[in-house]
Scaffold this motif. Sequence first.
Motif, PDB file in Angstrom:
ATOM      1  N   LYS A  55      16.686   5.109 -49.677  1.00  0.00           N
ATOM      2  CA  LYS A  55      16.380   4.664 -51.032  1.00  0.00           C
ATOM      3  C   LYS A  55      15.620   5.729 -51.809  1.00  0.00           C
ATOM      4  O   LYS A  55      15.858   5.938 -53.012  1.00  0.00           O
ATOM      5  N   ASP A  59      17.219   7.049 -55.358  1.00  0.00           N
ATOM      6  CA  ASP A  59      16.469   6.719 -56.570  1.00  0.00           C
ATOM      7  C   ASP A  59      16.143   7.950 -57.417  1.00  0.00           C
ATOM      8  O   ASP A  59      15.766   7.816 -58.595  1.00  0.00           O
ATOM      9  N   VAL A 146      22.231  -3.761 -49.620  1.00  0.00           N
ATOM     10  CA  VAL A 146      21.817  -2.518 -50.289  1.00  0.00           C
ATOM     11  C   VAL A 146      22.830  -2.076 -51.337  1.00  0.00           C
ATOM     12  O   VAL A 146      22.829  -0.922 -51.763  1.00  0.00           O
ATOM     13  N   TYR A 237      16.286  -3.331 -50.861  1.00  0.00           N
ATOM     14  CA  TYR A 237      16.872  -3.158 -49.530  1.00  0.00           C
ATOM     15  C   TYR A 237      16.450  -4.312 -48.625  1.00  0.00           C
ATOM     16  O   TYR A 237      15.275  -4.619 -48.504  1.00  0.00           O
TER      17      TYR A 237
END
Length: 243
Positions: A55, A59, A146, A237
Amino acid sequence: MTQMKAKLQHLIKDYGADFWGVADLAPAKDAILAQGGEIIAAYPRAISVGIALPKSIVDQLPNRADRAVAMNYREHCYHIINQRLDLITSRIGSLFQSAGYDSMPIPAAKRVDNEKHYAVFSHKLAAHLAGLGLIGKSCLLVTPQVGPRVRWSTVLTDAPLQATGSIQDEKCGDCTDCVDICPVQAFTGAPFRPEDPREKRYDVNKCHAYFEEMKQQDPAAYACGMCLYVCPHGKSYDFAMNE
């Protein structure tokens, strides 16, 4: 076969996969035959394996003009995770071979057709048929946990494993986030329908040309991934499924 499934599950978990499932390929036999030929289409089942992308890396994709961001995404989320997936599927293939079953690991990211830009087999198709997610307007496999932030690989086999899960229906609704954010407008916004050709939803040549342009500018650090970054299904997540 119960013992074989237990060995398979332990192997997959030990090698760090976040998702796995078994797909009955019969509903997609014609499409598989057209893409991969008779040898590929002869396999009745597929084991789908997925690894979630970090992540923290995904991101940062809005900042991909920063060379460090692009390089980190490309090296880890493509090269390293693809290697991890290939190692897992190779071990799965060996497991089934030692038990007397035929199997064929499919590389995580190897294209065989440079005009249509596809591999010998669709990993997202196997994951979809295994009930691991739906296919979104971005043509990516979107998981409940996810979103599309997953890399996939597949092992084809004739082992008589029972299929897992059920096919998930399209749930994008009126959302067009992936369509709107695409730098080259490669997506039409049409929802996934199994009977439709890919071209109805996605112009792969626009996407490919964009990547080639970026690659010429910096072969070591080029990335996009905005369609998987922006998907609202991938904002949190949840790995509660990993039991």
